[in-house]
Write an enzyme that holds these catalytic residues in place. Structure first.
Site, short mmCIF file in Angstrom:
data_model
loop_
_atom_site.label_atom_id
_atom_site.label_comp_id
_atom_site.label_asym_id
_atom_site.label_seq_id
_atom_site.Cartn_x
_atom_site.Cartn_y
_atom_site.Cartn_z
N GLU A 174 -7.82 -5.09 -10.09
CA GLU A 174 -7.63 -6.48 -9.69
C GLU A 174 -8.34 -6.66 -8.35
OE1 GLU A 174 -5.53 -4.14 -8.80
OE2 GLU A 174 -5.54 -4.56 -6.66
N LYS A 182 -11.40 -0.15 1.80
CA LYS A 182 -11.06 -0.04 0.37
C LYS A 182 -11.73 1.15 -0.31
CE LYS A 182 -8.49 -3.88 -0.20
NZ LYS A 182 -8.98 -4.96 0.62
N SER A 195 -10.32 -3.50 9.79
CA SER A 195 -10.31 -3.05 8.39
C SER A 195 -11.60 -3.36 7.64
CB SER A 195 -9.12 -3.66 7.65
OG SER A 195 -9.09 -5.06 7.81
#
Ligand SMILES: *Cc1c(COP(=O)(O)O)cnc(C)c1O
Length: 395
Positions: A111, A89, A377
């Protein structure tokens, strides 16, 4: 066949910008300016530097002896779990905060589901000295409390969302509402390849550093840049978009996207969008969406908060209908098993999301010479509660 976005913001029949009037100015501003900004020399230089010195890139491409032996193929793990803040991210939030500053915004909203995107956003806001408000479903606030505490420590305000199923979809609705009410000073950092054009393309470009590095690293390690398989989990689809990006037009690379089947695709508790969804509009773009016959969004379910979303990004919807990518799904149980296996064979505790990608290794028959890259990830620290519950139930 072109799998990238076209000049109108579409991937085939998916994408576009379906937005209320009040969002038009901000979206239009981004559409007109994003490419010019992110492709400029000064932006690229600053972005690259921060990815290296702040996020810790390049992330290693690790050859797993033990998975390779077990699955009879050459298995490499792309270690996005080793990035600062624990997942892919941060690649996107670094890119978007640099963009926000260049277009003169002083307030950031986001969000978050599992809290990984919220933490990555709070992190870059702290560094940039910008105000940060993170919307998070009340259910997720309760089940991801370590990330909530981190966001607060980083100086962000976390606003719990009590509407709907009180999860990611509802947090996204609230963030959109905030943006409509604060159109001048605020930039909305969306956390995946979803939302109105240009978000899906912009986020995919920021995440594409993953496949750019995979090519370079494979070349050094194997003499060839092109693997036979790239496997990634799909919530909204940003880590998969990044891992696939520079292989989209290499037809010999099999792209495997893994969705969350929850308790089973047909159980009524699932988030396997391509298996259960139909075309529809959610959060500003046309894509595949889990919905009832009259178009109401069906509440998704997955043990993994990062995959608990009723849609996928338009790039992936197009990869699905054109069959450029193959879509598999893994249940909660299969993901938990895969996480335990990786932990005990390689000493790497993956995020529950990433464990879905690892579970796909069980579903594919490889040839002994195949080169397979699995995108890990994120790391599993945030998921220890779920893991502990599972292991106790196994005893
Ligand atoms: C958020 C998250 C995901 C799901 O989001 P995508 O946009 O589909 O990548 C997957 N893995 C981890 C570790 C995450 O934090």
């Amino acid at each position: 066949m072109n799998y990238q976005i076209d000049d109108k913001g579409y991937y085939g029949i998916f994408g576009g910008a379906f937005i209320p009037e009040m969002m038009f100015h901000n979206i239009n501003e981004l559409q007109k300016n994003y490419l010019g900004i992110i492709e400029s020399e000064s932006f690229r230089k600053e972005f690259r530097q921060l990815l290296e010195d702040y996020a810790g890139r390049p992330s290693p491409l690790y050859y797993s002896d033990r998975l390779s032996e077990h699955y009879s193929a050459h298995i490499y793990l792309k270690r996005e779990d080793l990035n600062h803040t624990g997942s892919h991210k941060i690649n996107n939030t670094i890119g978007q905060i640099l963009l926000a500053k260049r277009i003169g915004k002083t307030r950031i909203i986001a969000e978050t589901g599992a809290g990984q995107h919220g933490v990555a956003t709070a992190t870059v806001c702290a560094r940039a000295g910008l105000e940060c408000v993170v919307y998070m479903g009340a259910v997720d606030v309760a089940r991801q409390s370590p990330n909530v505490e981190k966001m607060k420590m980083l100086g962000a305000e976390v606003r719990p969302v009590e509407s709907g199923s009180k999860t990611l979809k509802d947090a996204t609705n609230e963030a959109i509402r905030d943006w409509i009410n604060n159109p001048v000073d605020t930039h909305y950092i969306i956390g995946s390849v979803v939302g109105p054009h240009p978000y899906p393309d912009m986020v995919a470009r920021f995440q594409s550093v993953i496949s750019e590095e995979i090519r370079q690293q494979l070349k050094v390690k194997t003499g060839r840049e092109i693997p036979d398989y790239v496997i990634a989990c799909v919530g909204g689809g940003s880590n998969a978009a990044g891992a696939f990006y520079h292989f989209l037009n290499e037809p010999q690379v099999q792209l495997i996207a893994v969705e969350a089947a929850g308790k089973g695709v047909d159980s009524g508790e699932s988030a396997a969008t391509t298996q259960l969804g139909r075309p529809g509009v959610l959060h500003g773009s046309r894509s595949l969406l889990m919905q009832t016959a009259d178009g109401q969004v069906i509440e998704p379910y997955s043990i993994s908060a990062g995959l608990d979303y009723p849609g996928i990004g338009p790039m992936h919807a197009n990869l699905f209908v054109t069959q450029r990518a193959r879509f598999l799904s893994a249940t909660d149980e299969q993901a938990l098993k895969a996480a335990l296996y990786l932990s005990q064979k390689e000493g790497i505790i993956p995020a529950l999301e990433s464990a879905h990608a690892l579970a796909a290794l069980e579903m594919i028959t490889f040839k002994p010479d195949d080169i397979v890259v699995v995108n890990v990830s994120g790391r599993g620290d945030k998921d220890m509660d779920a893991y502990l519950k599972y292991f106790q139930s196994q005893k």
